[in-house]
Design a protein around this motif. Sequence first.
Motif, mmCIF file in Angstrom:
data_model
loop_
_atom_site.group_PDB
_atom_site.id
_atom_site.type_symbol
_atom_site.label_atom_id
_atom_site.label_comp_id
_atom_site.label_asym_id
_atom_site.label_seq_id
_atom_site.Cartn_x
_atom_site.Cartn_y
_atom_site.Cartn_z
ATOM 1 N N ARG A 177 -78.515 -40.545 -58.099
ATOM 2 C CA ARG A 177 -78.542 -41.602 -59.122
ATOM 3 C C ARG A 177 -77.254 -42.423 -59.105
ATOM 4 N N ALA A 178 -77.025 -43.035 -57.947
ATOM 5 C CA ALA A 178 -75.823 -43.837 -57.773
ATOM 6 C C ALA A 178 -76.177 -45.186 -57.151
ATOM 7 N N ILE A 179 -75.366 -46.186 -57.460
ATOM 8 C CA ILE A 179 -75.398 -47.482 -56.777
ATOM 9 C C ILE A 179 -74.057 -47.626 -56.078
ATOM 10 N N ILE A 180 -74.077 -47.774 -54.760
ATOM 11 C CA ILE A 180 -72.849 -47.836 -53.978
ATOM 12 C C ILE A 180 -72.777 -49.198 -53.294
ATOM 13 N N ASP A 181 -71.760 -49.956 -53.620
ATOM 14 C CA ASP A 181 -71.611 -51.314 -53.095
ATOM 15 C C ASP A 181 -71.209 -51.276 -51.619
ATOM 16 N N LYS A 182 -71.252 -52.451 -50.998
ATOM 17 C CA LYS A 182 -71.096 -52.554 -49.548
ATOM 18 C C LYS A 182 -69.716 -52.084 -49.085
ATOM 19 N N GLY A 183 -69.725 -51.438 -47.909
ATOM 20 C CA GLY A 183 -68.491 -51.055 -47.253
ATOM 21 C C GLY A 183 -67.816 -49.810 -47.779
ATOM 22 N N CYS A 235 -66.945 -45.959 -48.224
ATOM 23 C CA CYS A 235 -67.025 -44.745 -47.409
ATOM 24 C C CYS A 235 -66.915 -43.518 -48.322
ATOM 25 N N ILE A 236 -67.937 -42.693 -48.299
ATOM 26 C CA ILE A 236 -67.945 -41.453 -49.075
ATOM 27 C C ILE A 236 -67.440 -40.331 -48.169
ATOM 28 N N PRO A 237 -66.310 -39.712 -48.495
ATOM 29 C CA PRO A 237 -65.753 -38.666 -47.624
ATOM 30 C C PRO A 237 -66.683 -37.458 -47.523
ATOM 31 N N PRO A 238 -66.476 -36.628 -46.504
ATOM 32 C CA PRO A 238 -67.265 -35.395 -46.402
ATOM 33 C C PRO A 238 -67.097 -34.511 -47.637
ATOM 34 N N ASP A 294 -66.942 -38.015 -62.353
ATOM 35 C CA ASP A 294 -67.105 -39.365 -61.817
ATOM 36 C C ASP A 294 -66.321 -40.374 -62.644
ATOM 37 N N ALA A 295 -66.362 -40.235 -63.960
ATOM 38 C CA ALA A 295 -65.604 -41.138 -64.823
ATOM 39 C C ALA A 295 -64.104 -40.950 -64.626
ATOM 40 N N ALA A 296 -63.664 -39.686 -64.421
ATOM 41 C CA ALA A 296 -62.243 -39.420 -64.201
ATOM 42 C C ALA A 296 -61.750 -40.067 -62.914
ATOM 43 N N ARG A 297 -62.635 -40.260 -61.953
ATOM 44 C CA ARG A 297 -62.263 -40.946 -60.712
ATOM 45 C C ARG A 297 -62.119 -42.454 -60.906
ATOM 46 N N GLY A 298 -62.495 -42.939 -62.086
ATOM 47 C CA GLY A 298 -62.450 -44.376 -62.334
ATOM 48 C C GLY A 298 -63.733 -45.093 -62.007
ATOM 49 N N LEU A 299 -64.812 -44.330 -61.730
ATOM 50 C CA LEU A 299 -66.100 -44.944 -61.416
ATOM 51 C C LEU A 299 -66.806 -45.355 -62.701
ATOM 52 N N ARG A 327 -67.419 -52.341 -54.711
ATOM 53 C CA ARG A 327 -66.966 -52.705 -53.371
ATOM 54 C C ARG A 327 -65.449 -52.508 -53.268
ATOM 55 N N GLY A 328 -65.011 -51.878 -52.179
ATOM 56 C CA GLY A 328 -63.591 -51.642 -51.978
ATOM 57 C C GLY A 328 -63.047 -50.428 -52.682
ATOM 58 N N GLU A 329 -63.908 -49.711 -53.408
ATOM 59 C CA GLU A 329 -63.459 -48.505 -54.125
ATOM 60 C C GLU A 329 -63.110 -47.408 -53.119
ATOM 61 N N LEU A 330 -61.975 -46.786 -53.312
ATOM 62 C CA LEU A 330 -61.563 -45.679 -52.454
ATOM 63 C C LEU A 330 -61.955 -44.367 -53.124
#
Length: 417
Positions: free
Chosen positions: A364-370, A372-375, A386-391, A403-406
Amino acid sequence: MQNTLTVILAGGRGSRLEPLTRDRAKPAVPIGGDYRIIDFVLSNCLNSGMRRLLLLTQYKAQSLDRHIQVAWSNYFCRELGEFIDVVPPQQRIDDNWYQGTADAVYQNIYAIEREQPEYVVILAGDHLYKMNYEPMVEFHRRSGADITVGALRVPRGDANQFGVMQVDEDHRLLEFEEKPENPTPTIDNPDVCLASMGIYVFSTRFLFERLCDDATIPDSSHDFGKNIIPGAIADSNVFAYPFTDENRKSDAYWRDVGTLDAYYEANMDLVNVDPQLNLYDSHWPIRSFRPQLPPAKFVFGSEGRSSRRGVAMDSVICQGAIISGGNVSRSIIGANCRINSYANVEDSILFENVEVGRHSRIRRAIIDKGVCIPPETEIGYDPAMDAARGLTVTDSGLVVIARGELIRSHDPISSLT
């Protein structure tokens, strides 16, 4: 339709769709994998034979402008009087940004006048639906209307988000109230209201007169729904035209994907066996830009107990995507995405060029272009994390990655085998 000019309003901020609109205008937000929201109204115009279009932009218009140039400019031949012109604010009348929908058209009155149309069709560029506008323009002409408003029947409980109309037996408007707290239902059904779709046909001279009058009123909102249409009912010919759906389903399809949850649900409908919005109908095609990419690819079969298989079920997979030993279900995977081994993506929307690392789990996620989700990363399983990560996390638990989120991985997932 040679005597008709179409004006498409595509300058809204789309603030309720942030962070998807952080770097792009709302009409430029991708939808359904291969499309942008603006593609639906532009396809309606092209399928309706409307080939003189002004697209009025304002906020964060670069992505939208680029999409129009790449995807749509080849459909119009200027030598034959056809065009799609992207028009940013000209500030020819004053130095203000657009103050409302009517003001946006008023500030471009010279561009409209130059084309000398008999009728002006005004459309919103951020709704999903299929409609042939030609019968509506013909109805406007035959009825001698000054304004014709596209009308949709909606449940009364939802009507406070629309302009609500009352009409007589000839479809002439008797009342128009913008977003009322207590909407008045139709005469024939107390549970239904007649709502404005944000689709208008104007006789050009009448449009110019009303826009110029409205511009001189200091306390006006300079809006079609709040000012122009209610003010015209008393002394002009204002009619409603019932929505004629080209989607060819039992229920009429019209969506305003103005919030993240509404946008998500509209996308998720497309992965159903029989989606409400039919994208596979050659009778009324929805056009867009198709990049020159290789076909989607699924690699690795079953390897004993490892379950390393590239599988996608009940999903939309776009060109260039590689499902490399990962598992996808009920999701939309954009162009050039890669789902790596043992990763699991479900009930999610991935824009183009997203990579999901090995052993990651996305739900249940929307991930913008570009992005990269780490292993070994989990998204959508722990809203607090997820909220603590700033998402961005909506009230319904939907996670949105801009977009551009690390993204940083956290501790390895203990349930991995």
